[in-house]
Motif scaffolding. Structure first.
Motif, PDB file in Angstrom:
ATOM      1  N   PHE A  19      13.792   1.891  -6.379  1.00 14.26           N
ATOM      2  CA  PHE A  19      12.541   2.740  -5.631  1.00 14.26           C
ATOM      3  C   PHE A  19      13.105   2.752  -4.186  1.00 14.26           C
ATOM      4  N   GLU A  20      13.200   3.766  -3.327  1.00 14.17           N
ATOM      5  CA  GLU A  20      13.504   3.922  -2.099  1.00 14.17           C
ATOM      6  C   GLU A  20      12.614   5.142  -1.413  1.00 14.17           C
ATOM      7  N   PHE A  21      11.846   4.912  -0.481  1.00 12.31           N
ATOM      8  CA  PHE A  21      11.151   5.805   0.543  1.00 12.31           C
ATOM      9  C   PHE A  21      11.649   5.762   2.014  1.00 12.31           C
ATOM     10  N   ASP A  22      12.090   7.035   2.295  1.00 16.81           N
ATOM     11  CA  ASP A  22      12.701   7.204   3.575  1.00 16.81           C
ATOM     12  C   ASP A  22      11.531   7.832   4.582  1.00 16.81           C
ATOM     13  N   GLU A  23      11.216   6.910   5.414  1.00 19.57           N
ATOM     14  CA  GLU A  23       9.851   7.141   6.190  1.00 19.57           C
ATOM     15  C   GLU A  23      10.260   8.388   7.184  1.00 19.57           C
ATOM     16  N   ASN A  24      11.553   8.621   7.545  1.00 19.46           N
ATOM     17  CA  ASN A  24      11.702   9.884   8.374  1.00 19.46           C
ATOM     18  C   ASN A  24      11.472  11.098   7.715  1.00 19.46           C
ATOM     19  N   LEU A  71      12.033   2.191   2.822  1.00 20.05           N
ATOM     20  CA  LEU A  71      11.548   1.033   2.258  1.00 20.05           C
ATOM     21  C   LEU A  71      12.123   0.925   0.784  1.00 20.05           C
ATOM     22  N   LYS A  72      12.683  -0.555   0.472  1.00 18.25           N
ATOM     23  CA  LYS A  72      13.238  -0.594  -0.951  1.00 18.25           C
ATOM     24  C   LYS A  72      12.051  -1.758  -1.682  1.00 18.25           C
ATOM     25  N   ALA A  73      11.854  -1.242  -2.928  1.00 18.72           N
ATOM     26  CA  ALA A  73      11.077  -2.411  -3.811  1.00 18.72           C
ATOM     27  C   ALA A  73      11.901  -2.694  -4.735  1.00 18.72           C
ATOM     28  N   PHE A  74      11.747  -3.692  -5.261  1.00 21.88           N
ATOM     29  CA  PHE A  74      12.115  -4.282  -6.420  1.00 21.88           C
ATOM     30  C   PHE A  74      11.193  -4.939  -7.297  1.00 21.88           C
ATOM     31  N   THR A  96       8.802  -7.132  -4.748  1.00 20.51           N
ATOM     32  CA  THR A  96       9.115  -7.553  -3.391  1.00 20.51           C
ATOM     33  C   THR A  96       9.802  -6.190  -2.759  1.00 20.51           C
ATOM     34  N   PHE A  97       9.683  -6.653  -1.537  1.00 21.35           N
ATOM     35  CA  PHE A  97      10.481  -5.648  -0.743  1.00 21.35           C
ATOM     36  C   PHE A  97      11.709  -6.218   0.246  1.00 21.35           C
ATOM     37  N   ASN A  98      12.274  -4.918   0.752  1.00 22.62           N
ATOM     38  CA  ASN A  98      13.514  -5.703   1.587  1.00 22.62           C
ATOM     39  C   ASN A  98      13.367  -5.376   2.972  1.00 22.62           C
ATOM     40  N   TYR A  99      13.063  -6.440   3.494  1.00 23.14           N
ATOM     41  CA  TYR A  99      12.437  -6.631   4.974  1.00 23.14           C
ATOM     42  C   TYR A  99      13.934  -6.674   5.730  1.00 23.14           C
ATOM     43  N   SER A 100      14.556  -5.501   5.815  1.00 22.00           N
ATOM     44  CA  SER A 100      16.022  -5.426   6.416  1.00 22.00           C
ATOM     45  C   SER A 100      15.854  -4.908   7.820  1.00 22.00           C
ATOM     46  N   SER A 101      16.844  -4.596   8.475  1.00 25.52           N
ATOM     47  CA  SER A 101      16.852  -4.149   9.626  1.00 25.52           C
ATOM     48  C   SER A 101      16.582  -2.425   9.611  1.00 25.52           C
ATOM     49  N   GLU A 102      17.033  -2.007   8.477  1.00 25.33           N
ATOM     50  CA  GLU A 102      16.979  -0.581   7.853  1.00 25.33           C
ATOM     51  C   GLU A 102      15.559  -0.328   8.013  1.00 25.33           C
ATOM     52  N   LYS A 135       0.818  -1.220  -0.021  1.00 21.17           N
ATOM     53  CA  LYS A 135      -0.217  -0.096  -0.077  1.00 21.17           C
ATOM     54  C   LYS A 135       1.047   1.448   0.018  1.00 21.17           C
ATOM     55  N   LEU A 136       1.872   1.213   0.878  1.00 24.27           N
ATOM     56  CA  LEU A 136       2.748   2.399   0.775  1.00 24.27           C
ATOM     57  C   LEU A 136       3.558   2.544  -0.318  1.00 24.27           C
ATOM     58  N   PHE A 137       4.011   1.475  -1.037  1.00 21.58           N
ATOM     59  CA  PHE A 137       4.440   1.510  -2.312  1.00 21.58           C
ATOM     60  C   PHE A 137       3.650   2.229  -3.267  1.00 21.58           C
ATOM     61  N   LYS A 138       2.599   1.835  -3.616  1.00 22.85           N
ATOM     62  CA  LYS A 138       1.419   2.182  -4.537  1.00 22.85           C
ATOM     63  C   LYS A 138       1.100   3.792  -4.341  1.00 22.85           C
ATOM     64  N   ASP A 139       1.067   4.176  -2.940  1.00 24.18           N
ATOM     65  CA  ASP A 139       0.933   5.532  -2.777  1.00 24.18           C
ATOM     66  C   ASP A 139       1.951   6.486  -3.212  1.00 24.18           C
TER      67      ASP A 139
END
Length: 276
Positions: free
Chosen positions: A121-126, A95-98, A85-91, A60-64
């Motif tokens: 695709f990268e989104f910084d939530e801060n 949010l990174k999408a592929f 797909t998304f990177n479920y990392s500790s970072e 949902k966040l990616f599509k927004d």
């Protein structure tokens, strides 16, 4: 290519990063090297139930961010969401999408089927900043043959175009910003004209055609007004290449404000011409 020499040439292939050529000769063969995509996904241990919930939230966040939240964007449908797909990392702040395959999008409002080759695709939530990089291919929605539907498409395309980044760069190329309703100011609120912000290279010959190269350039960031709407331009490079189709070097510039609200869900092909 000979009929579209002024158009950017986009080369995309599954599993490789896209390449956009803006300076090429139509009378010589092109040799183009593509860089393969290598995704580094951090391993995690997570329950399937939590994974499904996390994926739904990230999708949902990616599509927004990717499509936008305008009426046109909200009407878009991504038909192959499973390829994202998304990177479920500790970072967790980014949010990174592929996408393993091109993202297929049906834009019901503008009448396009879109094929998007996602490179990054990268989104910084801060700070809510984001980077979207890739190439896009448009196909007309040929299933709609009724005249009234085509008229609706044209009206909505015109609305998406006016005040967009494509509109701005086309008018800047033609030195007709004022006539089109744009005003450009510096951070001191001083009005700027074409000569203040455009650097033009000498004409060069590509085959039988004379090509003029232009760059948007200024010593500081800029403010763009379209009617009463404000957009801020932040330069990441001293000069930003653009051409008469409305194409511009997206990685050399950052945006804040009204124009950036129009994203993939409001994009138009470079061949688009507004009907009066």
């Amino acid at each position: 290519i000979s009929q579209k020499t002024s158009m950017p040439l986009i080369v995309s292939s599954i599993g490789y990063y896209s390449v956009t050529l803006t300076d090429y000769s139509s009378d010589k063969p092109l040799i183009i090297y593509l860089i393969p995509k290598v995704y580094e996904m951090n391993p995690v241990v997570i329950s399937s139930k939590s994974l499904v919930k996390k994926r739904k939230t990230n999708l949902k966040l990616f599509k927004d961010i990717f499509l936008g939240n305008t009426d046109n964007a909200l009407s878009c449908e991504i038909t192959n969401e499973k390829d994202i797909t998304f990177n479920y990392s500790s970072e967790r702040d980014t949010l990174k999408a592929f996408a393993s395959n091109p993202i297929i999008i049906y834009n019901r409002e503008l009448g396009y089927k879109i094929t998007y080759y996602l490179d990054k695709f990268e989104f910084d939530e801060n700070d809510h900043s984001f980077l979207i990089k890739g190439n896009i291919i448009f196909n007309e929605d040929l299933s709609e043959t009724e005249t009234y539907k085509k008229q609706q498409y044209e009206e909505k395309r015109k609305s998406a175009y006016l005040g967009s980044r494509m509109h701005f760069f086309r008018e800047l190329w033609a030195n007709s910003l004022t006539q089109a309703g744009f005003t450009v100011k510096n951070l001191a609120d001083v009005n700027l004209i074409y000569e203040n912000i455009v650097v033009q290279d000498n004409l060069s010959l590509i085959g039988p055609l004379k090509i003029c190269t232009k760059f948007l350039s200024y010593k500081d960031n800029l403010k763009i007004y379209y009617q009463s709407n404000l957009t801020n331009i932040i330069f990441l490079n001293p000069k930003v290449y653009f051409d008469k189709t409305g194409y511009f070097d997206n990685i050399s510039i950052s945006w804040e404000g009204e124009m950036i609200e129009k994203r993939i869900g409001d994009m138009l092909p470079y061949e688009y011409e507004m009907k009066q």
